[in-house]
Design a protein around this motif. Structure first.
Motif, mmCIF file in Angstrom:
data_model
loop_
_atom_site.group_PDB
_atom_site.id
_atom_site.type_symbol
_atom_site.label_atom_id
_atom_site.label_comp_id
_atom_site.label_asym_id
_atom_site.label_seq_id
_atom_site.Cartn_x
_atom_site.Cartn_y
_atom_site.Cartn_z
ATOM 1 N N GLY A 122 16.260 28.822 2.363
ATOM 2 C CA GLY A 122 15.508 27.924 3.428
ATOM 3 C C GLY A 122 15.908 29.112 4.913
ATOM 4 O O GLY A 122 16.457 30.187 4.645
ATOM 5 N N PRO A 123 15.709 28.733 6.035
ATOM 6 C CA PRO A 123 15.898 30.201 7.365
ATOM 7 C C PRO A 123 16.971 30.658 7.452
ATOM 8 O O PRO A 123 17.272 31.409 8.068
ATOM 9 C CB PRO A 123 14.693 29.718 8.173
ATOM 10 N N GLN A 124 18.053 29.647 8.059
ATOM 11 C CA GLN A 124 19.384 29.765 7.708
ATOM 12 C C GLN A 124 20.037 31.449 6.765
ATOM 13 O O GLN A 124 20.479 32.276 6.969
ATOM 14 C CB GLN A 124 20.109 29.160 6.975
ATOM 15 N N ILE A 125 19.702 30.852 5.468
ATOM 16 C CA ILE A 125 20.086 32.083 4.524
ATOM 17 C C ILE A 125 18.631 33.210 4.477
ATOM 18 O O ILE A 125 19.227 34.409 3.738
ATOM 19 C CB ILE A 125 19.770 31.031 3.191
ATOM 20 N N SER A 126 17.878 32.997 4.738
ATOM 21 C CA SER A 126 16.608 34.034 4.210
ATOM 22 C C SER A 126 16.379 35.266 4.866
ATOM 23 O O SER A 126 16.405 36.572 4.413
ATOM 24 C CB SER A 126 15.047 33.579 4.281
ATOM 25 N N GLY A 127 18.055 35.699 5.831
ATOM 26 C CA GLY A 127 17.932 36.645 6.324
ATOM 27 C C GLY A 127 19.414 37.506 6.375
ATOM 28 O O GLY A 127 18.401 38.702 6.570
ATOM 29 N N ILE A 128 19.580 37.347 5.300
ATOM 30 C CA ILE A 128 21.247 37.044 4.113
ATOM 31 C C ILE A 128 20.041 38.405 3.932
ATOM 32 O O ILE A 128 19.676 38.054 2.516
ATOM 33 C CB ILE A 128 21.196 36.875 3.956
ATOM 34 N N ARG A 129 20.584 40.248 3.191
ATOM 35 C CA ARG A 129 19.848 40.856 2.768
ATOM 36 C C ARG A 129 20.695 40.971 1.266
ATOM 37 O O ARG A 129 21.548 40.144 1.373
ATOM 38 C CB ARG A 129 19.892 41.801 3.849
ATOM 39 N N GLY A 130 19.498 41.081 0.693
ATOM 40 C CA GLY A 130 20.370 40.537 -0.653
ATOM 41 C C GLY A 130 19.736 39.691 -1.527
ATOM 42 O O GLY A 130 20.505 39.257 -2.907
ATOM 43 N N ILE A 131 19.615 38.521 -0.893
ATOM 44 C CA ILE A 131 19.557 37.249 -1.987
ATOM 45 C C ILE A 131 17.611 37.247 -1.746
ATOM 46 O O ILE A 131 17.357 36.955 -0.901
ATOM 47 C CB ILE A 131 19.604 36.502 -1.035
ATOM 48 N N SER A 132 17.182 37.124 -3.116
ATOM 49 C CA SER A 132 16.295 36.275 -3.017
ATOM 50 C C SER A 132 15.481 35.262 -3.424
ATOM 51 O O SER A 132 14.706 34.779 -3.199
ATOM 52 C CB SER A 132 14.970 37.535 -4.087
ATOM 53 N N GLY A 133 16.591 34.138 -3.061
ATOM 54 C CA GLY A 133 16.368 33.029 -3.584
ATOM 55 C C GLY A 133 17.974 32.198 -4.508
ATOM 56 O O GLY A 133 18.632 33.143 -4.197
ATOM 57 N N ALA A 134 17.215 31.614 -4.842
ATOM 58 C CA ALA A 134 18.215 30.560 -5.778
ATOM 59 C C ALA A 134 18.065 29.505 -6.622
ATOM 60 O O ALA A 134 16.423 29.681 -6.530
ATOM 61 C CB ALA A 134 18.819 29.500 -4.921
ATOM 62 N N THR A 135 18.367 28.967 -7.428
ATOM 63 C CA THR A 135 18.700 28.764 -9.098
ATOM 64 C C THR A 135 19.100 27.234 -8.868
ATOM 65 O O THR A 135 20.169 27.455 -8.939
ATOM 66 C CB THR A 135 17.871 29.446 -10.027
#
Length: 172
Positions: A122-135
């Motif tokens: 989501g937009p809350q996490i997408s701005g954090i550098r180094g995270i490309s997604g989740a599974t």
């Protein structure tokens, strides 16, 4: 459902579905996914040698013609890194390269290679550098997929800013 005729189901699937191969690693109680295309190799190194490499500020571990500088993966994800676990005589080190930068990421456990479905964050996490997604793993655990290239580049910049290590040694 119509008696004697059957049932009708509607299944909605996303238009795009990203499936990737990743290496799952554990640090403390947290699991992280490292996309396999970013992984150069995985080695098991004696705990004492890992401690020696972690204490060094230069790239000193040679593998495949490249020198790697060891860093604890916990440093990249904001975890406090204490003493190395002494349950095993060797520790897994994931060797990654981001452009010309070579880093050996020290993890506590190598869970294994998996095919994963990449979910956008989501937009809350997408701005954090180094995270490309989740599974989501088969047991229901949510695992963050790390953008190792971005993390390694940021780690080298932060660590080499005040370093006296020659540029050619840092970059090789």
């Amino acid at each position: 459902t119509t008696p004697g005729q059957g049932s009708r189901f509607t299944i909605r699937l996303p238009f795009t579905l990203a499936v990737s191969h990743a290496l799952i690693v554990r640090i403390s109680d947290e699991f992280y996914a490292l996309p396999l295309p970013t992984v150069e190799g995985v080695v098991r190194v004696p705990r004492e040698e890992v401690a020696r490499h972690l204490a060094s500020d230069s790239a000193s571990y040679t593998y495949g013609g490249y020198k790697y500088r060891f860093q604890h993966l916990g440093n990249f994800v904001g975890m406090e890194t204490g003493p190395l676990p002494d349950l095993e005589p060797t520790l897994p080190v994931v060797l990654v390269r981001a452009g010309e930068l070579s880093t050996g990421l020290v993890a506590e456990e190598l869970v294994g290679s998996r095919e994963i479905v990449v979910k956008p964050v989501g937009p809350q996490i997408s701005g954090i550098r180094g995270i490309s997604g989740a599974t989501i793993l088969g047991d229901g655990r949510i695992v963050v997929i790390l953008d190792i290239g971005a993390l390694v580049r940021a780690g080298w910049r932060g660590r080499t800013a005040g370093s006296t290590v020659p540029r050619e040694e840092r970059d090789r």
